[in-house]
Design a protein around this motif. Structure first.
Motif, short mmCIF file in Angstrom:
data_model
loop_
_atom_site.label_atom_id
_atom_site.label_comp_id
_atom_site.label_asym_id
_atom_site.label_seq_id
_atom_site.Cartn_x
_atom_site.Cartn_y
_atom_site.Cartn_z
N UNK A 122 1.05 -1.21 -0.19
CA UNK A 122 -0.05 0.13 0.02
C UNK A 122 0.73 1.32 -0.04
N UNK A 123 1.95 1.15 0.10
CA UNK A 123 2.95 2.25 -0.05
C UNK A 123 3.08 2.92 -1.34
N UNK A 124 3.22 4.36 -1.49
CA UNK A 124 3.13 4.93 -2.87
C UNK A 124 4.54 5.06 -3.20
N UNK A 158 -3.97 -1.73 -13.57
CA UNK A 158 -4.15 -2.62 -11.94
C UNK A 158 -5.21 -2.08 -11.53
N UNK A 159 -5.63 -2.46 -10.08
CA UNK A 159 -6.70 -2.00 -9.41
C UNK A 159 -6.29 -1.17 -8.30
N UNK A 160 -6.92 -0.35 -7.74
CA UNK A 160 -6.68 0.54 -6.47
C UNK A 160 -7.93 1.01 -6.04
N UNK A 161 -8.09 1.37 -4.84
CA UNK A 161 -9.47 1.97 -4.25
C UNK A 161 -9.36 3.55 -4.76
N UNK A 162 -10.43 4.00 -4.44
CA UNK A 162 -10.65 5.46 -4.83
C UNK A 162 -9.65 6.30 -3.76
N UNK A 163 -9.62 5.96 -2.38
CA UNK A 163 -8.56 6.77 -1.63
C UNK A 163 -7.31 6.58 -2.02
N UNK A 164 -6.93 5.41 -2.41
CA UNK A 164 -5.66 5.38 -2.87
C UNK A 164 -5.38 6.03 -3.72
#
Lengths: 194, 259
Positions: A122-124, A158-164
């Motif tokens: 989860x790190x950017x 890829x997939x990520x959530x809206x917050x991310x």
């Protein structure tokens, strides 16, 4: 022909800009300039990926170039990939912007490209290398404009959530400042010689 | 570089500006949105000219090209007004009305010549637009000739038109450029530098050899000296002038005049 852009890591792209020049009959637009982008990979013939990236770059450039000042002309941007070590799309965006800037085309603002990778924890990671891109859960590329740091283009893999996605966008907007400062310094250096 | 904030225009004169920068104009001191001015205003306002590289926007001036911001005071002692423009370096020429350019004749379509001026479209030149030309007395222009003329019509919507006479009907140096000589292209910034009054480069070169020189605002230069070798030397020096400092140029010329 414009100088190459030093970039994150060892990715480098050479940008050449031609225009406003004469346009072939069918491509002529009566009210603005017809912008065309050609992206050439390092090896092999351009394929579908290059075509889709060309359209993305073209739409981004069209939103900043003041094409209404040059109707019935053609502006051609040719990008040649010299080496690819990750974050290629944002490097192409930066090279395109520097090409437009150096050629003296009228622009309403500048733009820069920033790539973010979300690794499995989860790190950017900003401006990931090829290895980091492959291991990441999602790779997002943003084109940020210089006037109000708005998003001109966003593309994800890829997939990520809206917050991310929001977090990546905020990180990209902060990183954009560094790139714009680099543009300003390069232009200053160019004009200090004359 | 905070987003959305403009900078006062006076602070930026002589500095590098980038597209997207907003320059705020000085507000008129008498302006007051609430009160109506009944009397005649004391100070006449000068007209502000927005030159190449700048566009007017709601807040002030929007920069559209990168370069150095320049300012010229308005004539006649007006405090407000004057002209602002961006001095940018580029190689591609865009036709502007009144510019003197060198064109190459590419075709003859009836009574009109088509000229290549380095822009996006070819310019047209009527055969009557030469000094002393009438329907019986036509100018002797062939395809491939060089013409030095100025733009009569040059805007983004129409085909550019050139003429080789000025408003009083005299040619004043314009017309067909003679035989021999050498035509080459440089950047537009170098042309503007060479056209500045008392240009050092031209003075130093004229001490070297006598030569004829035609400068076109479209980046084209035509040079003719007594021999081919002298012509090529002058061409090389002019091309290199763009990247040489004044000392390097003086050294190069000293070496040549020593030979």
């Amino acid at each position: 022909p414009r100088p190459p852009l030093p970039s994150p890591g060892d990715t480098s792209v050479l940008a050449g800009l031609y225009g406003p020049a004469e346009v072939k009959g069918s491509k002529e637009l009566p009210d603005r300039a017809a912008l065309e982008v050609l992206l050439r990979p390092k090896v092999g013939l351009p394929g579908v990926i290059e075509r889709s990236r060309e359209q993305l770059l073209r739409r981004t450039c069209e939103s900043v170039v003041l094409g209404v000042l040059h109707p019935r002309t053609a502006i051609t941007l040719v990008l040649q990939v010299l080496s690819d070590a990750g974050s290629l799309l944002s490097c192409c965006l930066n090279a395109a912007c520097m090409g437009l800037l150096d050629a003296g085309l009228p622009l309403s603002s500048l733009f820069c490209g920033v790539t973010c990778a979300l690794d499995p924890s989860g790190a950017i990671v900003l401006d990931p290398t090829t290895r980091q891109e492959q291991e990441a859960r999602a790779v997002l590329t943003f084109a940020i404009d210089s006037a109000e740091r708005k998003v001109l283009t966003a593309t994800t893999k890829g997939s990520c959530s809206v917050e991310e996605m929001q977090q990546c966008l905020a990180a990209a907007q902060r990183a954009a400042d560094t790139v714009f400062q680099f543009y300003r310094d390069s232009v200053r250096r160019k004009y200090s010689k004359s | 570089m905070a987003a959305g904030r403009g900078v006062e225009v006076e602070t930026c004169v002589g500095q590098v500006v980038l597209p997207g920068d907003v320059l705020l104009l000085p507000a008129h001191p008498d302006e007051d949105g609430e009160r109506l001015r009944l009397g005649v205003s004391a100070a006449p306002r000068g007209r502000l000219l927005c030159g190449p590289g700048l566009r007017r926007c709601a807040a002030g001036l929007l920069v559209t090209k990168c370069g150095l911001l320049r300012h010229r005071q308005a004539g006649g002692g007006a405090t407000a007004g004057g002209a602002y423009w961006v001095d940018s370096q580029q190689k591609r020429y865009v036709p502007v009305k009144g510019d003197h350019v060198i064109g190459i004749v590419t075709a003859r379509a009836g009574d009109v010549f088509k000229l290549d001026v380095g822009g996006s479209e070819q310019a047209s030149l009527s055969y009557l637009a030469f000094e002393g030309a009438t329907k019986r007395n036509r100018p002797n222009v062939q395809v491939g000739d060089l013409i030095y003329g100025q733009f009569l019509v040059a805007n983004k919507d129409m085909e550019p038109e050139m003429v080789c006479i000025d408003s009083s009907g005299r040619s004043s140096g314009m017309g067909i450029i003679g035989q021999d000589g050498f035509l080459f292209k440089v950047s537009l910034g170098l042309i503007r530098k060479l056209l500045a009054p008392k240009c050092e480069i031209i003075q130093e070169l004229s001490e070297l050899y006598p030569f004829e020189l035609v400068l076109g605002m479209n980046g084209r230069i035509w040079v003719k000296a007594k021999t081919v070798q002298q012509t090529l030397i002058i061409v090389n020096i002019l091309e290199a002038c763009e990247y040489m400092t004044a000392e390097q140029r003086k050294q190069a010329l000293a070496k040549l005049s020593g030979n």
